[in-house]
Design an enzyme around this catalytic site. Structure first.
Site, short mmCIF file in Angstrom:
data_model
loop_
_atom_site.label_atom_id
_atom_site.label_comp_id
_atom_site.label_asym_id
_atom_site.label_seq_id
_atom_site.Cartn_x
_atom_site.Cartn_y
_atom_site.Cartn_z
CG HIS A 317 -1.91 0.88 1.18
ND1 HIS A 317 -1.88 2.18 1.61
CD2 HIS A 317 -3.41 0.76 0.99
CE1 HIS A 317 -2.98 2.85 1.25
NE2 HIS A 317 -3.85 2.02 0.83
CG ASP A 375 -8.11 -3.10 -2.58
OD1 ASP A 375 -9.16 -2.93 -2.25
OD2 ASP A 375 -7.12 -2.33 -2.69
#
Length: 436
Positions: A317, A375
């Site tokens: 991320h 996700d």
């Protein structure tokens, strides 16, 4: 708490024949590192900063969301995301983001009543869909119809930013959060040629999302409480995430005074990009490409060797350099949903878990601090619930609307100026047009 001016000084050294020291102020937020106050940099020193992507630049003061990427912390108005996901409903989180405190019983009841009252769309919106091809991308339909709502709720024109009353801000916030699930469901139903379903009184926010997606006029629709609560927690986990690209877009566009429906439509457009909102769909594509657990070693070798641009999707991320605090929560939701649907031995889940285990024990990924993000499991959950991958980003937008409108409201109340970044010019020097 507003950032405080610190007594200390930061020093910029600039060379103009001789060394010159230019004092700059520093600022301190409620949490996080010290911040260099750059507002007078150009005027006092004749230089400006260069920060592509603004990864090291604070564009605003905000009291809404705090992220510590090193420690893996996500707070909304000071409340940890883990506690909100466990103890709060999505409307409570939406209220919290916009108002700074969790609602009391009276505020919660009034807000939920308002969400139900405003969930219906103007009937003329049905005509908008007839202009789209059935196979249009759902985000195209969502973006277009959402912007079109500006023509139905246009009391806040582009020249009225400083005259928008607090009541109008509240109503815009309520309407946007209320209407997004209906709009999202209609996008899905239209693309499938199914009759459009209206919100049903007596259902919660999350239950109505699923009702408008999956029910049919000729049959009674029963709420599955496990799936409804799972869907609600997915919404909570996506409600806000600081100054990401879509949120920054909403604030930037909103500062010009544009109608809030058009403003949020701009956020939808930013979210549409696969580098932002489409990552969970990319995870499913990756799992389909790997195929089975036996295909993991070869795939991981391709990632390590950077063959053909192969990437491990759903890991890493831009903000988190540790575990994404939302990822573990999403993993738990995934197990609950698949167990409820009798899919707890689903080959895709087995593949995802083995892939996660492999990456977390591989020095290549450990050294690069590539941990699962939010996700990685969300796409598996949504597909198991019967939501097609083309709709994943649409429901990301439904959830993120709560954060967008809170950020928009905060931006207006702070009387923030419009954005005007500079560019580091690298084109030709001044030159004259040749004589003819």
């Amino acid at each position: 708490m507003a950032a405080q001016q610190d007594a200390g000084q930061w020093v910029l050294r600039r060379v103009e024949g001789t060394a010159q020291e230019v004092p700059l102020g520093s600022m301190k937020g409620q949490l996080g590192p010290d911040v260099v106050d750059m507002r007078t940099l150009y005027r006092r020193a004749g230089v400006f900063s260069y920060d592509p992507g603004f990864a090291n630049t604070a564009s605003c003061m905000s009291a809404i969301t705090y992220i510590d990427g090193e420690a893996g912390i996500l707070l909304h108005r000071g409340y940890p995301i883990e506690q909100l996901c466990q103890k709060a409903s999505f409307p409570e989180v939406a209220w919290l983001l916009s108002h700074g405190e969790l609602p009391d019983a009276r505020q919660k009841a009034r807000f939920e009543h308002g969400l139900m009252a405003e969930a219906h769309l103007h009937e003329q919106i049905r005509n908008f869909f007839n202009g789209f091809r059935r196979d249009s991308h759902p985000m195209a339909m969502l973006c277009g119809t959402l912007a079109g709502l500006s023509s139905f709720y246009g009391n806040q024109g582009a020249d009225q930013r400083h005259r928008i009353t607090s009541e109008e801000r509240e109503m815009s916030t309520l309407r946007l959060v209320a209407k997004m699930p209906t709009l999202a469901a209609w996008v899905y139903r239209y693309s499938r040629g199914l009759p459009l379903i209206y919100p049903r009184p007596g259902l919660s926010y999350a239950e109505n999302c699923l009702h408008m997606l999956f029910s049919m006029p000729e049959a009674a629709w029963e709420v599955n409480p496990v799936l409804a609560r799972a869907f609600e927690r997915i919404l909570i986990l996506h409600a806000d995430h600081g100054q990401n690209v879509s949120t920054s877009t909403v604030r930037t566009v909103g500062a010009t005074g544009v109608n809030p429906f058009a403003c949020v439509a701009a956020g939808v457009a930013a979210l549409w990009g696969p580098a932002h909102g489409g990552a969970n769909e990319a995870v499913l594509d990756m799992l389909d490409e790997i195929g089975t657990v036996d295909g993991i070693p070869d795939f991981m070798n391709r990632v390590r060797n950077q063959e053909d641009g192969t990437r491990l999707m759903g890991f890493g991320h831009r903000v988190y350099r540790n575990l994404d605090p939302r990822a573990g929560l999403m993993r738990n939701i995934c197990h609950e949903v698949l167990a409820e649907l009798g899919m707890d031995h689903d080959p895709r889940l087995e593949l995802a878990m083995k892939l996660e285990e492999t990456a977390l024990n591989d020095e290549y990924f450990i050294s690069r601090r590539l941990y699962p993000n939010v996700d990685f499991y969300s796409g598996i959950i949504l597909r198991a619930m019967g939501i097609p991958s083309s709709m994943f980003t649409v429901f990301f937008a439904v959830a993120r609307t709560a954060g967008w409108v809170a950020q928009w409201k905060e931006m207006l109340e702070s009387r923030a100026g419009i954005s005007r970044p500079r560019a580091l010019y690298v084109g030709p020097d001044r030159r004259d047009v040749p004589a003819s």
